[in-house]
Design an enzyme around this catalytic site. Sequence first.
Site, PDB file in Angstrom:
ATOM      1  N   ARG A  16     -27.605 -32.771  59.310  1.00  0.00           N
ATOM      2  CA  ARG A  16     -27.947 -32.869  57.878  1.00  0.00           C
ATOM      3  C   ARG A  16     -28.384 -34.295  57.533  1.00  0.00           C
ATOM      4  O   ARG A  16     -29.195 -34.518  56.636  1.00  0.00           O
ATOM      5  CB  ARG A  16     -26.767 -32.416  56.998  1.00  0.00           C
ATOM      6  CG  ARG A  16     -27.051 -32.557  55.507  1.00  0.00           C
ATOM      7  CD  ARG A  16     -26.126 -31.712  54.636  1.00  0.00           C
ATOM      8  NE  ARG A  16     -24.722 -31.850  54.947  1.00  0.00           N
ATOM      9  CZ  ARG A  16     -23.982 -32.932  54.676  1.00  0.00           C
ATOM     10  NH1 ARG A  16     -24.518 -33.976  54.086  1.00  0.00           N
ATOM     11  NH2 ARG A  16     -22.710 -32.968  55.010  1.00  0.00           N
ATOM     12  N   ASP A  54     -47.556 -35.424  43.914  1.00  0.00           N
ATOM     13  CA  ASP A  54     -47.519 -34.231  44.760  1.00  0.00           C
ATOM     14  C   ASP A  54     -48.896 -34.128  45.427  1.00  0.00           C
ATOM     15  O   ASP A  54     -49.893 -33.838  44.770  1.00  0.00           O
ATOM     16  CB  ASP A  54     -47.214 -32.995  43.901  1.00  0.00           C
ATOM     17  CG  ASP A  54     -47.070 -31.721  44.728  1.00  0.00           C
ATOM     18  OD1 ASP A  54     -47.622 -31.681  45.838  1.00  0.00           O
ATOM     19  OD2 ASP A  54     -46.434 -30.769  44.256  1.00  0.00           O
TER      20      ASP A  54
END
Length: 393
Positions: A58, A183
């Site tokens: 993780r 983005d």
Amino acid sequence: MDTKNKGFNTKLIHAGNLEDPFGSATVPIYQSSTFSFRNAQHGANLFSGKENGFIYTRISNPTIKALEDNIAELENGYGGIATSSGMGAVSSIYMSLLEKGAHMISTASVYGPSRGLMENHFSRFGVEATFVDTSVLDNIRASVQPNTKILFIETPSNPTIQLTDIKACSKIATEHGITLVVDNTFCSPYLQNPLDLGADVVFHSVTKFINGHADIVGGIIVTKTREFYQKIRPLMVTLGNNMDPHQAFMVHRGVKTLSLRIEKAQENAMKIAAWLEQHPKIKWIKYPGLASHPQHELAKKQMRGFGSMMSFEIKGGLKAGEKLMNSVKLALLAVSLGGVETLIQHPASMTHSGIPGEEKLKAGITDGLVRLSVGIENVEDQIADLEQALRNV
Ligand code: LCS
């Protein structure tokens, strides 16, 4: 291999690759959740940051890191942060750069869930947002508040193919001490590098062009500086928005052909757009490569090509659009975009259905709008498919 001064295609293939003890040509999948320490001191050193290495997937993993280093280099950034999905990137960015009482300005026609996450969820924690047409810079200037922390733009935007001037936004953001986030999903680093134009953070849904094969969902954030990297990465890790090693392997495999895929798709897109523009059943079409696109000049300046995304409206509105989508045979009627296959969809009832009616219209998402993601099939087959479908309309 040091690829810092090499060309884009060389970076695609070699940047970030690990030195492998067996000489593996590809970065292997390190399918392990945890990594053993040589001894207690080694473990302590990894946790304190005195030594670099891997602790727990993780947090980081060799396969994921190789992909992060690859994309960071393609975007000319400090570091990459791979995430579970594009929305994993969006939520990590919002969560790390905003707090109670903060305000964000964003493109009105951003990907629906990027807007929904803010309006339906971050609003519950006292974060405000203003959604405007960011292609008009005065709209941004008029929305700046003393508590504005992020200017979050998507260019070209999904699905309206509206462009926002990244360099001009960077100027406004710098004047007001605002972080500029872009983005870059619709372009990929092959067509546009927002960090070079003044953005602080760039991110992608790698589900789209970067992976390019419609077989994985993922995201990646690249920061311009170490400071932003250190703000976002720990939050992503704590939220558990991480990518997994198998996803990373697939994306790393997909990205190698990014230039080839985009070149072919945008060559097809240009021909299809020109053909659609003169079709009697088409009311209007938005494609950055057409001289009729209101920001064609900005596209030439800001992007290195016009991409393969377009939207158009058929005469006859929603009913005609429905007929077209039910009549295509080669194009898949599906959401997502940026893959090798041509996809067609209806934003108002699909990807952007979560935005309330009036806001949807304000953002330019009309009921008759159809979005096309052009693939790399033979262009004559793509056009023949649209032609037979339009005949049914
Ligand atoms: N940003 C843009 C511009 C997108 O188009 C998408 C997904 C996302 C972020 C979120 O990425 P994800 O979590 O799905 O990897 N766009 C989609 C679309 O237009 N159709 O389906 C998904």
